[in-house]
Write an enzyme that holds these catalytic residues in place. Structure first.
Site, short mmCIF file in Angstrom:
data_model
loop_
_atom_site.label_atom_id
_atom_site.label_comp_id
_atom_site.label_asym_id
_atom_site.label_seq_id
_atom_site.Cartn_x
_atom_site.Cartn_y
_atom_site.Cartn_z
CD GLU A 46 7.25 52.60 -5.26
OE1 GLU A 46 7.74 52.46 -4.14
OE2 GLU A 46 6.98 51.27 -5.77
CG PHE B 288 0.81 39.29 -5.95
CD1 PHE B 288 1.20 39.47 -4.66
CD2 PHE B 288 1.67 39.91 -6.83
CE1 PHE B 288 2.50 39.69 -4.21
CE2 PHE B 288 2.94 40.20 -6.44
CZ PHE B 288 3.45 39.96 -5.27
CD GLN B 289 3.24 43.87 -6.43
OE1 GLN B 289 3.42 43.86 -7.49
NE2 GLN B 289 4.25 44.02 -5.62
CE LYS C 271 0.79 41.39 -16.61
NZ LYS C 271 0.80 40.10 -16.06
CG MET D 256 7.79 72.75 14.96
SD MET D 256 8.55 74.63 15.63
CE MET D 256 8.76 75.19 13.82
#
Lengths: 563, 165
Positions: free
Chosen positions: A49, A111-112, A161, A476
């Site tokens: 993602e 969940f999630q 959902k 760096m």
């Protein structure tokens, strides 16, 4: 006719002109993905993602359009967080769509489930949690308007959902109704005149040009103001390309690794016209040494950027392009010959600084210097490529040795400094501008952070070029440890790394390793012949090269270290 | 310096956390925050008491105005205004000192709203200084607990403090 929430969503995106989006499916997004399956919107599947949102960011910066991406609930959404913050810091218009568990489950640690609206609250321009299918069209309309107007930024929309399955009529609003959101476009004429009077009287004026000039597309207006008044232009890092890098009035870039002349000049102007910039600490250095004798006028669309870090004498709130047009309409009424001699002396003094101390490196070295790679890319692409960067030394050398002709040619994570941004951003930029050559100037450390996206570039035939300036260090970090920590190289050494050529080949991309200086230009030319897949070029560069000039932390602009 | 800022907001999802988060995220102080509905449907008013130098207050106001659901922001401290907060205070009493405490309550124009053999609950409104003075005077008797609202404020005169139209 009634449609499902998912259908309304996708149709609304089409109404907003979305033809390309980046997304990663997940459990709660299945209804939306079923709808997308029949849609003519091109969907790009990144391999993470974070890659997806950085690609949307690169697409938005390269095209000026709103970037759109999807992530599922929970980890899908939290993986987007860095990308959201990155877009917020650099004022990039994004609409970020996240899946959410069904409304009946919200708050129950399902969940999630993640409270992504709460998690992202401080790093968004605005956010929405959809609570019924009827409001989807209004929210999408508002989100695109908010993301793209005023000072652009990311808008997050959380999509439960069950709402995506419920039905409603599709009614797309003709316009937005946002009583609390009304960005100022035109500047206050009285303030503009006040600014012009000060500018007219100035003997050592500078224009300090920020990313706002690029974002609002005010490049021509900006150049005209400078040409008509003979005032030198110094840019911020993201202001690059605001006027051409080869313009005779363009002095360079201010700040920690900007050029000597720009930094010296910023210690002593008597007047600054700051345009679309937020006076970041990386630009200004220690504040008491930043233009201590100057009166400052500041044009910015975001009032909170004015007098945030540096006290401003003449604030002008408005869109940079609109305000500069107003400035140009008034400019002939003032006498720009009045202080011509002192201004010419001032310009000559700045040019002399530049001549004395231009960006440089050991051009005679046998070993590949990283700066030489950037210079060669500049030469081969004739300064016309879109250049994305990662973060660190690679980013600074890209800024120092590539001159940009146009706005939107330079894509770099300026505010947040996100390693791993450049490569997916380059994929997004190339998808948005397929006719342009797109390079990611990378470090070996940064490239490792999102290299899974090679797979994405191969799948969609995205012919981006990655130039890894491989010094087997977090360069760096090593530079700071070298300069300020007595050479104690704590955790900056990347001796263990993959064979980037084999790695590229394993993805069915093209890999090249360049070990000799005389092969650098040829390899870049060779890479341009490949039009259907990404090219990963592993340049084995001088491991110990440091970026100079450098304003050490806490020092003033004119206290640069030159070696 | 102490400032009282009046913020008119759309009563939308998460607006309180956007504002309180802005203060914590940018390191601004909140001395008190009170929120409630206005007479207008869907619109709430917040009164925030904060402190900082002029530059900080200017930033606070600008940052608040940037929020999409914020309709109007006014620094009420810059206006001729009235500021009040309310306190409920529970104090220990004894037979011997009850009338003495009543006297104090009357002097401060407080109202006794609950009374037992050994305690009183007083309701009192006023500006912060008055409430603090009241607390100080009652302290020797033994304060059991206090509940305070944040400050609310309106400008004096016929014009509305925060007119968003």
């Amino acid at each position: 006719m009634k449609m499902t929430g998912a259908e309304i969503l996708v149709e609304s995106l089409r109404k907003e002109g979305v033809d390309l989006l980046f997304g990663y499916p997940g459990g709660v997004l299945l209804g939306i993905y079923d709808t997308l399956f029949d849609s003519d919107i091109k969907h790009i599947l990144p391999r993470h993602e974070q890659g997806g949102i950085h690609a949307a960011d690169g697409y938005a910066r390269a095209t000026g359009k709103v970037g759109v991406c999807f992530g599922t609930s929970g980890p899908g959404a939290t993986n987007l967080v860095t990308g959201i913050c990155n877009a917020q810091m650099d004022s990039v218009p994004l609409v970020v769509l996240t899946g959410q568990v069904a409304t009946s489950l919200i708050g129950g640690d399902a969940f999630q489930e993640a409270d992504i609206i709460g998690i992202t609250r401080p790093i968004v321009k605005h956010s929405y949690l959809i609570s019924n299918p009827e409001e989807i069209t209004t929210v999408i309309k508002e989100a695109f308007h908010i993301a793209a107007s005023g000072r652009p930024g990311p808008v997050v929309i959380d999509l439960p959902k069950d709402i995506m399955a419920q039905k409603a009529e599709f009614k797309y609003p003709a316009k937005v109704d946002l009583p609390g959101y009304n960005p100022t476009v035109k500047g206050h004429l009285g303030q503009i005149k006040k600014m012009l009077r000060m500018m007219e009287g100035a003997k050592k004026p500078v224009i300090y040009m920020g990313g706002g000039v690029v974002i609002s597309g005010a490049n021509e207006e900006m150049a005209k103001v400078s040409e008509l008044t003979g005032i030198p232009v110094i840019s911020s890092f993201l202001g690059k390309g605001g006027i051409p890098g080869t313009h005779e009035n363009y002095i360079g870039w201010l700040g920690m690794h900007g050029n000597y002349a720009s930094n010296m000049a910023m210690a002593e102007p008597d007047f600054i016209l700051a345009v679309g910039t937020r006076f970041s600490d990386r630009s200004t250095g220690r504040l008491d040494g930043f233009a201590p004798n100057a009166t400052i006028a500041h044009i910015d669309v975001d009032p909170s950027s004015i007098s945030k870090n540096v006290k401003i004498d003449v604030p002008i709130v408005g869109d940079v392009k609109a305000v500069l047009k107003q400035v140009l309409a008034e400019i002939e009424k003032y006498s720009w010959d009045k202080n011509l001699t002192s201004r010419k002396d001032w310009m000559a003094k700045i040019k002399a600084w530049d001549k004395k101390q231009p960006f440089g490196y050991d051009r005679k070295a046998d070993i590949i210097k990283p700066q030489y790679v950037v210079e060669s890319i500049y030469k081969v692409t004739k300064g016309e490529a879109i250049i994305c960067t990662e973060v660190g030394q690679n980013q600074m050398w890209a800024g120092q040795f590539y001159k940009f002709k146009e706005p939107r040619q330079f894509i770099s994570s300026g505010g947040l400094g996100t390693m791993g941004f450049g490569f997916p951003a380059a994929i997004g930029a190339k998808l948005g501008c397929p006719e342009k050559e797109v390079f990611d100037i990378a470090g070996d450390g940064s490239f490792m952070m999102n290299l899974q996206e090679i797979c994405t570039a191969v799948q969609y035939n995205v012919a981006v070029k990655v130039a890894i300036l491989n010094n087997k260090y977090l360069g760096m970090i090593r530079q700071w440890q070298n300069m300020f920590f007595n050479n104690r190289y704590s955790e900056c050494c990347l001796d263990c790394q993959p064979d980037f050529v084999k790695l590229a080949e394993s993805f069915n991309a093209v890999g090249m390793r360049i070990e000799r200086k005389e092969d650098v230009e040829g390899a870049i030319r060779e890479s341009l012949k490949i039009k259907d897949k990404p090219v990963i070029m592993d340049f084995c560069v001088d491991r110990d090269e440091n970026v100079f000039p450098m304003i050490p932390a806490g020092a003033a602009v004119n206290e640069m270290l030159l070696k | 310096m102490r400032h009282t800022i009046s913020v008119l907001v759309e009563n939308k999802f998460g607006v309180l956390s956007r504002i309180s988060g802005l203060f914590s995220g940018r390191g601004y102080n909140i001395e008190s925050l009170s929120v409630n509905k206005t007479l207008e449907e869907g619109i709430s008013i917040m009164t925030i008491v904060t402190s900082g130098d002029d530059a900080i207050i200017e930033q606070i106001i600008k940052q608040l105005r940037k929020l999409v659901n914020v309709l109007k922001v006014r620094d009420v401290s810059q206006m001729d205004h009235i500021e009040r907060e309310m306190m409920l205070l529970k104090v220990r009493t004894e037979k011997t000192n009850r009338s003495e405490i009543f006297n104090i309550i009357n002097t401060f124009r407080g109202k006794t709203i609950d009374i037992t053999n050994n305690s009183l609950v007083v309701e009192i409104t006023g500006a912060k200084d008055k409430l603090m003075a009241f607390v100080k005077v009652l302290e020797p008797y033994g304060i059991i607990e206090v509940g305070r609202t944040g400050a609310i404020a309106l400008s004096r005169g016929s014009k509305p403090t925060t007119d968003f139209k």
